[in-house]
Design an enzyme around this catalytic site. Structure first.
Site, PDB file in Angstrom:
ATOM      1  N   ARG A 194       2.529 -31.422  24.766  1.00 20.04           N
ATOM      2  CA  ARG A 194       3.623 -31.007  26.675  1.00 20.04           C
ATOM      3  C   ARG A 194       3.902 -31.736  27.878  1.00 20.04           C
ATOM      4  O   ARG A 194       4.067 -31.156  28.247  1.00 20.04           O
ATOM      5  CB  ARG A 194       3.587 -29.225  26.340  1.00 20.04           C
ATOM      6  CG  ARG A 194       4.112 -28.621  25.549  1.00 20.04           C
ATOM      7  CD  ARG A 194       5.189 -28.160  25.095  1.00 20.04           C
ATOM      8  NE  ARG A 194       5.366 -27.387  24.074  1.00 20.04           N
ATOM      9  CZ  ARG A 194       5.708 -26.170  23.342  1.00 20.04           C
ATOM     10  NH1 ARG A 194       5.535 -25.680  24.485  1.00 20.04           N
ATOM     11  NH2 ARG A 194       5.649 -26.320  22.473  1.00 20.04           N
TER      12      ARG A 194
ATOM     13  N   ARG B 251       8.781 -29.099  30.789  1.00 24.67           N
ATOM     14  CA  ARG B 251       9.371 -27.952  32.205  1.00 24.67           C
ATOM     15  C   ARG B 251       8.928 -27.976  33.510  1.00 24.67           C
ATOM     16  O   ARG B 251       9.579 -27.531  34.378  1.00 24.67           O
ATOM     17  CB  ARG B 251       9.857 -26.521  31.529  1.00 24.67           C
ATOM     18  CG  ARG B 251      11.182 -26.162  30.642  1.00 24.67           C
ATOM     19  CD  ARG B 251      10.883 -24.804  29.872  1.00 24.67           C
ATOM     20  NE  ARG B 251       9.727 -25.274  28.746  1.00 24.67           N
ATOM     21  CZ  ARG B 251       9.136 -24.122  28.553  1.00 24.67           C
ATOM     22  NH1 ARG B 251      10.003 -22.992  28.313  1.00 24.67           N
ATOM     23  NH2 ARG B 251       8.136 -24.134  28.169  1.00 24.67           N
TER      24      ARG B 251
ATOM     25  N   ARG C 279      17.313 -31.424  30.875  1.00 25.80           N
ATOM     26  CA  ARG C 279      17.804 -29.816  30.197  1.00 25.80           C
ATOM     27  C   ARG C 279      18.837 -28.659  31.225  1.00 25.80           C
ATOM     28  O   ARG C 279      19.229 -28.665  30.277  1.00 25.80           O
ATOM     29  CB  ARG C 279      16.479 -29.047  29.907  1.00 25.80           C
ATOM     30  CG  ARG C 279      15.299 -29.268  28.981  1.00 25.80           C
ATOM     31  CD  ARG C 279      15.769 -28.832  27.963  1.00 25.80           C
ATOM     32  NE  ARG C 279      15.511 -27.017  27.326  1.00 25.80           N
ATOM     33  CZ  ARG C 279      16.452 -26.500  27.696  1.00 25.80           C
ATOM     34  NH1 ARG C 279      18.235 -26.944  28.002  1.00 25.80           N
ATOM     35  NH2 ARG C 279      15.749 -25.332  27.364  1.00 25.80           N
TER      36      ARG C 279
ATOM     37  N   ASP D 138      10.432 -31.375  18.218  1.00 28.39           N
ATOM     38  CA  ASP D 138       9.930 -30.049  18.061  1.00 28.39           C
ATOM     39  C   ASP D 138       9.178 -29.498  16.530  1.00 28.39           C
ATOM     40  O   ASP D 138      10.178 -30.688  16.075  1.00 28.39           O
ATOM     41  CB  ASP D 138      11.179 -28.111  17.686  1.00 28.39           C
ATOM     42  CG  ASP D 138       9.950 -26.595  18.623  1.00 28.39           C
ATOM     43  OD1 ASP D 138       9.502 -27.471  19.783  1.00 28.39           O
ATOM     44  OD2 ASP D 138       9.764 -26.756  17.653  1.00 28.39           O
TER      45      ASP D 138
ATOM     46  N   TYR E 187       6.964 -19.412  11.153  1.00 26.94           N
ATOM     47  CA  TYR E 187       8.566 -19.448  11.717  1.00 26.94           C
ATOM     48  C   TYR E 187       9.775 -18.838  10.810  1.00 26.94           C
ATOM     49  O   TYR E 187      10.567 -17.961  11.597  1.00 26.94           O
ATOM     50  CB  TYR E 187       8.531 -20.209  12.803  1.00 26.94           C
ATOM     51  CG  TYR E 187       7.649 -20.645  13.805  1.00 26.94           C
ATOM     52  CD1 TYR E 187       8.166 -19.636  15.191  1.00 26.94           C
ATOM     53  CD2 TYR E 187       6.579 -21.389  14.255  1.00 26.94           C
ATOM     54  CE1 TYR E 187       8.104 -19.879  15.531  1.00 26.94           C
ATOM     55  CE2 TYR E 187       6.410 -21.619  15.206  1.00 26.94           C
ATOM     56  CZ  TYR E 187       6.524 -20.752  16.051  1.00 26.94           C
ATOM     57  OH  TYR E 187       5.990 -20.855  17.843  1.00 26.94           O
TER      58      TYR E 187
HETATM   59  O1  CP3 Z   1       5.453 -33.045  25.124  1.00 26.98           O
HETATM   60  C1  CP3 Z   1       5.100 -32.639  23.778  1.00 26.98           C
HETATM   61  O2  CP3 Z   1       4.634 -31.699  23.656  1.00 26.98           O
HETATM   62  C2  CP3 Z   1       5.953 -33.088  22.720  1.00 26.98           C
HETATM   63  C3  CP3 Z   1       7.295 -32.584  21.918  1.00 26.98           C
HETATM   64  C4  CP3 Z   1       6.691 -30.612  21.669  1.00 26.98           C
HETATM   65  C5  CP3 Z   1       8.062 -29.855  22.085  1.00 26.98           C
HETATM   66  N1  CP3 Z   1       7.053 -28.793  21.221  1.00 26.98           N
HETATM   67  C6  CP3 Z   1       8.123 -29.707  22.740  1.00 26.98           C
HETATM   68  C7  CP3 Z   1       9.552 -28.379  23.297  1.00 26.98           C
HETATM   69  C8  CP3 Z   1       5.964 -30.518  20.456  1.00 26.98           C
HETATM   70  C9  CP3 Z   1       4.277 -31.723  20.125  1.00 26.98           C
HETATM   71  C10 CP3 Z   1       5.920 -28.969  19.973  1.00 26.98           C
HETATM   72  C11 CP3 Z   1       5.369 -28.777  19.253  1.00 26.98           C
HETATM   73  C12 CP3 Z   1       5.561 -26.650  18.914  1.00 26.98           C
HETATM   74  N2  CP3 Z   1       7.010 -26.661  18.966  1.00 26.98           N
HETATM   75  C13 CP3 Z   1       4.670 -25.938  18.918  1.00 26.98           C
HETATM   76  C14 CP3 Z   1       3.517 -26.853  18.196  1.00 26.98           C
HETATM   77  C15 CP3 Z   1       2.571 -26.402  19.631  1.00 26.98           C
HETATM   78  C16 CP3 Z   1       2.348 -25.166  20.397  1.00 26.98           C
HETATM   79  O3  CP3 Z   1       2.722 -24.745  22.075  1.00 26.98           O
HETATM   80  O4  CP3 Z   1       1.558 -24.073  19.583  1.00 26.98           O
HETATM   81  C17 CP3 Z   1       5.195 -24.851  18.251  1.00 26.98           C
HETATM   82  C18 CP3 Z   1       4.673 -23.694  18.268  1.00 26.98           C
HETATM   83  C19 CP3 Z   1       6.781 -24.533  18.354  1.00 26.98           C
HETATM   84  C20 CP3 Z   1       7.935 -24.132  18.876  1.00 26.98           C
HETATM   85  C21 CP3 Z   1       7.757 -23.763  20.050  1.00 26.98           C
HETATM   86  N3  CP3 Z   1       9.015 -24.704  20.632  1.00 26.98           N
HETATM   87  C22 CP3 Z   1       8.325 -22.799  20.459  1.00 26.98           C
HETATM   88  C23 CP3 Z   1       6.628 -21.509  20.198  1.00 26.98           C
HETATM   89  C24 CP3 Z   1       8.607 -23.359  22.117  1.00 26.98           C
HETATM   90  C25 CP3 Z   1       9.170 -21.663  22.854  1.00 26.98           C
HETATM   91  C26 CP3 Z   1       7.990 -21.840  24.138  1.00 26.98           C
HETATM   92  C27 CP3 Z   1       8.262 -23.057  25.300  1.00 26.98           C
HETATM   93  O5  CP3 Z   1       6.512 -23.280  25.847  1.00 26.98           O
HETATM   94  O6  CP3 Z   1       9.099 -22.242  25.705  1.00 26.98           O
HETATM   95  C28 CP3 Z   1       9.638 -24.411  21.970  1.00 26.98           C
HETATM   96  C29 CP3 Z   1      10.422 -24.812  22.567  1.00 26.98           C
HETATM   97  C30 CP3 Z   1      10.148 -26.300  23.214  1.00 26.98           C
HETATM   98  N4  CP3 Z   1       9.332 -27.051  21.967  1.00 26.98           N
HETATM   99  C31 CP3 Z   1      10.101 -26.752  24.714  1.00 26.98           C
HETATM  100  C32 CP3 Z   1       9.265 -28.149  24.641  1.00 26.98           C
HETATM  101  C33 CP3 Z   1       9.047 -28.806  25.391  1.00 26.98           C
HETATM  102  C34 CP3 Z   1      10.043 -26.089  25.938  1.00 26.98           C
HETATM  103  C35 CP3 Z   1      11.958 -26.217  25.886  1.00 26.98           C
HETATM  104  C36 CP3 Z   1      12.429 -25.790  26.923  1.00 26.98           C
HETATM  105  O7  CP3 Z   1      12.634 -27.038  27.484  1.00 26.98           O
HETATM  106  O8  CP3 Z   1      13.585 -25.256  27.050  1.00 26.98           O
END
Ligand code: CP3
Length: 354
Positions: free
Chosen positions: A25, A29, A38, A74, A152
């Site tokens: 990540r 944000r 965003r 994602d 999911y």
């Molecule tokens: O920078 C990076 O790591 C690359 C991008 C990336 C994202 N999600 C972007 C993202 C990666 C590798 C992921 C993987 C991901 N997504 C996982 C596995 C890693 C982990 O966190 O366990 C999982 C479970 C998800 C599912 C997911 N996507 C969730 C649970 C959420 C909401 C929680 C949160 O942090 O907001 C997301 C949204 C998400 N994916 C965001 C980002 C940057 C936030 C979205 C936003 O901009 O509002």
């Protein structure tokens, strides 16, 4: 070349003079420039527009001296082409609109071609690689693991989720439907990872974020075979380093250590040396600073970073500095910069310098 770098060598078990550093990540944000994008585009729009995904992927590399990048996407968006409708809801996380309710729903799932389903991510990879290759910085492609995507798809996460009841009901009482779901996901995930390798990724990471809810016996019998199949298929198509991340899953190590991956990502609930023993010293280890610690005063950040680095030096293969999970939304930027600075200054000594 993105395929012979401090990071890709460490993933393959070859140590340099210090560990490489990148963050899960790292685009997100906590960066004002990410929030600015965003404000004008939804999460799915950013993912589906190669220029935006590439831009956001590169943002953290403009601020910090990182040794690697991860493509912005994602784990969930590839499910859309299977027929799972979802969106990312502000402040709530992912929302699945039509979770799987029955074996008939599983039979209806499609296995789309990665180019048709996720061609936008493949194009974003090509664009990022054209910028990063000349700078010698490798790019990770990634996918969710079968269990975590099933979690999911069954609507387990989020408000109204069944907290694991639905997935375990399926595993124990509808084993044929569970296997069919695993088969479809294995096909989706492995073809997607192989396509990312072909598009120019230098390493691949498989996120198994929910696998920590499994008993070791359940993992071994119902979950591990699907992960093994993904890794085996990807392995036969590419020799890129493969990382597996079983979040909260150290108790599953007896099975995990049999995976033909190069590295595992380790969360902070276990020490790196404890993880190294549990995995039989077979993998490079990535991790495992607690992401919440980055909110502490910088003195604590420094102390804890040094502790992880010193422990990483004792790992038999190689250590890749990272967090134990993703960077949290309001993480202070100075803390991230400080970790990167300390890792870059660090040098292996004595026994560890080999
Ligand atoms: O920078 C990076 O790591 C690359 C991008 C990336 C994202 N999600 C972007 C993202 C990666 C590798 C992921 C993987 C991901 N997504 C996982 C596995 C890693 C982990 O966190 O366990 C999982 C479970 C998800 C599912 C997911 N996507 C969730 C649970 C959420 C909401 C929680 C949160 O942090 O907001 C997301 C949204 C998400 N994916 C965001 C980002 C940057 C936030 C979205 C936003 O901009 O509002």
């Amino acid at each position: 070349m993105g395929n012979d770098t401090l990071l890709t060598r460490a993933l393959k078990g070859i140590r340099g003079e210090r560990p490489p550093v990148w963050f899960m990540r790292q685009a997100g944000r906590y960066l004002p420039e990410y929030r600015a994008v965003r404000e004008r585009h939804s999460m799915l729009d950013v993912i589906r527009t190669p220029e935006l995904a590439a831009q956001v992927t590169l943002q953290p590399l403009e601020r910090f001296d990182l040794d690697g990048a991860i493509i912005f996407a994602d784990i969930l968006n590839p499910l859309i082409g299977m027929g799972i409708e979802l969106d990312f809801v502000e402040g709530e996380g992912p929302k699945i609109f039509n979770p799987i309710k029955s074996p008939a729903d599983i039979e209806k799932l499609l296995v789309p071609d990665p180019q048709k389903n996720t061609g936008y991510t493949l194009e974003a990879i090509r664009q990022v690689v054209s910028v990063l290759r000349p700078r010698g910085i490798p790019l990770f492609g990634f996918a969710g693991a079968p269990f975590t995507l099933a979690w999911y798809a069954l609507g387990e996460a989020g408000k109204g989720g069944a907290q694991g009841r639905a997935i375990k009901e399926l595993i124990f009482h509808q084993p044929e439907a569970w296997r069919l779901l695993m088969d479809r996901l294995v096909e989706l995930i492995s073809s997607y990872l192989i396509a990312q390798a072909e598009a120019g990724a230098s390493a691949l990471q498989i996120f198994d974020s929910w696998v920590g809810v499994c008993a070791p016996s359940t993992y071994k019998e119902a979950v591990f075979p699907a992960v093994l199949e993904v890794v085996t298929r990807v392995r036969s198509a590419t020799d890129l380093p493969i990382v597996y991340f079983p979040l909260g899953g150290i108790g599953l190590a007896d099975s995990v250590k049999q995976l033909p991956v190069d590295a595992v990502s380790v969360d902070w609930r276990v020490s790196l040396s404890g993880a190294d023993s549990a995995y039989g010293h077979t993998f490079s280890l990535q991790g495992n600073l607690d992401p919440a610690l980055l909110f502490c005063p910088l003195d604590t950040v420094r102390k804890e970073t040094s502790r992880v680095l010193d422990e990483g030096a004792t790992v038999k293969r190689a250590h890749i500095m990272n967090l134990g999970h993703g960077l949290l939304p309001h993480t202070p930027i100075e803390a991230v910069a400080e970790v990167v600075r300390l890792v870059r200054e660090y040098r292996y000594e004595g026994e560890a310098a080999r």
